[in-house]
Structures are given as structure tokens and as C-alpha cells.
Design a protein around this motif. Structure first.
Motif, mmCIF file in Angstrom:
data_model
loop_
_atom_site.group_PDB
_atom_site.id
_atom_site.type_symbol
_atom_site.label_atom_id
_atom_site.label_comp_id
_atom_site.label_asym_id
_atom_site.label_seq_id
_atom_site.Cartn_x
_atom_site.Cartn_y
_atom_site.Cartn_z
ATOM 1 N N VAL A 82 0.833 -1.198 0.000
ATOM 2 C CA VAL A 82 0.000 0.000 0.000
ATOM 3 C C VAL A 82 0.875 1.259 0.000
ATOM 4 N N GLY A 83 1.934 1.255 0.802
ATOM 5 C CA GLY A 83 2.856 2.394 0.810
ATOM 6 C C GLY A 83 3.514 2.599 -0.536
ATOM 7 N N GLY A 84 3.893 1.518 -1.199
ATOM 8 C CA GLY A 84 4.462 1.618 -2.535
ATOM 9 C C GLY A 84 3.441 2.083 -3.560
ATOM 10 N N MET A 87 2.907 5.796 -3.627
ATOM 11 C CA MET A 87 4.014 6.521 -4.260
ATOM 12 C C MET A 87 3.956 6.405 -5.788
ATOM 13 N N LEU A 88 3.408 5.304 -6.284
ATOM 14 C CA LEU A 88 3.293 5.118 -7.728
ATOM 15 C C LEU A 88 2.057 5.791 -8.312
ATOM 16 N N ALA A 146 6.778 2.858 1.009
ATOM 17 C CA ALA A 146 6.899 4.190 0.406
ATOM 18 C C ALA A 146 8.356 4.545 0.163
ATOM 19 N N ALA A 147 9.205 4.329 1.146
ATOM 20 C CA ALA A 147 10.626 4.685 1.016
ATOM 21 C C ALA A 147 11.315 3.837 -0.053
ATOM 22 N N THR A 148 11.024 2.556 -0.094
ATOM 23 C CA THR A 148 11.656 1.679 -1.073
ATOM 24 C C THR A 148 11.209 2.037 -2.485
ATOM 25 N N THR A 149 9.939 2.333 -2.650
ATOM 26 C CA THR A 149 9.449 2.723 -3.965
ATOM 27 C C THR A 149 10.094 4.029 -4.416
ATOM 28 N N GLY A 162 4.893 8.274 -15.619
ATOM 29 C CA GLY A 162 4.469 9.656 -15.418
ATOM 30 C C GLY A 162 3.350 9.838 -14.407
ATOM 31 N N THR A 163 2.933 8.761 -13.725
ATOM 32 C CA THR A 163 1.867 8.898 -12.727
ATOM 33 C C THR A 163 2.391 8.847 -11.300
ATOM 34 N N ASP A 164 3.691 8.613 -11.127
ATOM 35 C CA ASP A 164 4.230 8.449 -9.784
ATOM 36 C C ASP A 164 4.382 9.791 -9.076
ATOM 37 N N VAL A 165 4.732 9.750 -7.806
ATOM 38 C CA VAL A 165 4.790 10.950 -6.984
ATOM 39 C C VAL A 165 5.887 11.904 -7.453
#
Length: 188
Positions: A82-84, A87-88, A146-149, A162-165
Motif C-alpha cells: 500500500v505504501g508503494g 508513491m506510484l 513508500a521509502a523503497t518505492t 508519469g503517474t508516480d509521486v
């Protein structure tokens, strides 16, 4: 340590009753389905297996660091997904089943739903619930995912579209600069 909540009375987070434990399993499976497919499509099967396995290990270590109670489950690894996912796909909207007075679906921003879920885990972690849930594992999973992503986004290991954070922040900055350029008076 004995539970402060009677076995059949739902706690503040609502996870003591067996019905709510099944709901937790359902939420985990939905998170695995939705977020897992999205991340797996970006990093491939082997990368996905490593992502989930390492996410589960980090979530387990987060739980061990904060609680002596044993746990079993994959919620921490799913929270890593979910965290990843957020971010995506920070601007993604997801369909949510709402059961209040009517049963309906609502298209909600994923950021809002995930923020509410993280807030519930934070409330449980600070001690407002004694539901037997590994809240620290959930929070560790979100943070790790989130951090790994974010760390993988600039590498070839993570496909970008082009949709990532990072892209969203670049677009926002570009819009701000263009707005400033459009609003500056022209000299004659």
C-alpha cells in the motif's frame, strides 16, 4: 498480559470480534489484489516477490521493536504494498463500498483512503486500542513500502509512466513556474 477488552465486545478499532478479524483478512486480500497487481506490473515477478518478502521482514522487525507479543500474518507486507502503491499512483481514485444508510460505491481519492487507514493504525499504535493488532508492523510496512518505492523510482528496476509521486511533483512545479510566467507583466 490479559486483555482489557471482553472477548466479544468490539474495541475502539473494532478488531476483537471474530467478524472483524475476517474483515481484516478481506481488507488485506483486497490490498494485495489491488496494490500487488499495480506494483507487480512495475517491478516484475521476481522484484515483486523480493518487495513483499522484505516488506514483511521490515514490518515484523518494526513490531518486534515495539511489542513483545507474537504475531502471525501478512498485514505488514500488504501495508508495504500500500505504501508503494501510493508513491506510484498518488492521484489515483479507487472505488469504495460504503455501507451507511444505503449501500453504494464511492469513487474516492486513494490518498484519502490510505491516509485514513494509516490514521487508524496510528490511533491503535499509540494505545487507544487493545485489539491484538500489530499496528507497528502496519506502520513499518507503509513506511518501508513508500521509502523503497521512492528509492527505486530513479532506477531501471521500477518502470515509470508519469503517474508516480516524483512526476506529480515535477508537474506541480512546472505548473507553478508557468503560472508565474503567465502572470508577469510584459515590457513594451
Amino acid at each position: 498480559r490479559p486483555s482489557r477488552v471482553p472477548p466479544l465486545a468490539p474495541s475502539l478499532a473494532g478488531a476483537e470480534h471474530p467478524m472483524f478479524r475476517r474483515a481484516n483478512l478481506g481488507v488485506d486480500l483486497m490490498g494485495l489484489l489491488v496494490c500487488g497487481r499495480a506494483i507487480g506490473g512495475r517491478i516484475g515477478r521476481a522484484g515483486f516477490a523480493c518487495f513483499v518478502l522484505l516488506g514483511g521482514i521490515v514490518a515484523g522487525l518494526a513490531h518486534i521493536a515495539t511489542s513483545p507479543a507474537p504475531v502471525i500474518g501478512a498485514s505488514g507486507a500488504v501495508c508495504g504494498l500500500v505504501g508503494g502503491f501510493i508513491m506510484l499512483f498518488p492521484r489515483c481514485r479507487i472505488r469504495v463500498l460504503v455501507i451507511f444508510f444505503l449501500i453504494t460505491f464511492w469513487m474516492a481519492p486513494a490518498m484519502l483512503i490510505i491516509a485514513l487507514w494509516v490514521a487508524l493504525d496510528l490511533i491503535g499504535w499509540v494505545g487507544l486500542s487493545d485489539a491484538g493488532t500489530a499496528y507497528a508492523a502496519h506502520l513499518g510496512g507503509y513506511a518501508w513500502g513508500a521509502a523503497t518505492t521512492l528509492a527505486l523510482l530513479p532506477t531501471p528496476a521500477m518502470k515509470r509512466d508519469g503517474t508516480d509521486v516524483v512526476a506529480a511533483l515535477k508537474h506541480r512545479n512546472r505548473r507553478r513556474v508557468m503560472s508565474q510566467v503567465a502572470n508577469t507583466p510584459r515590457s513594451k
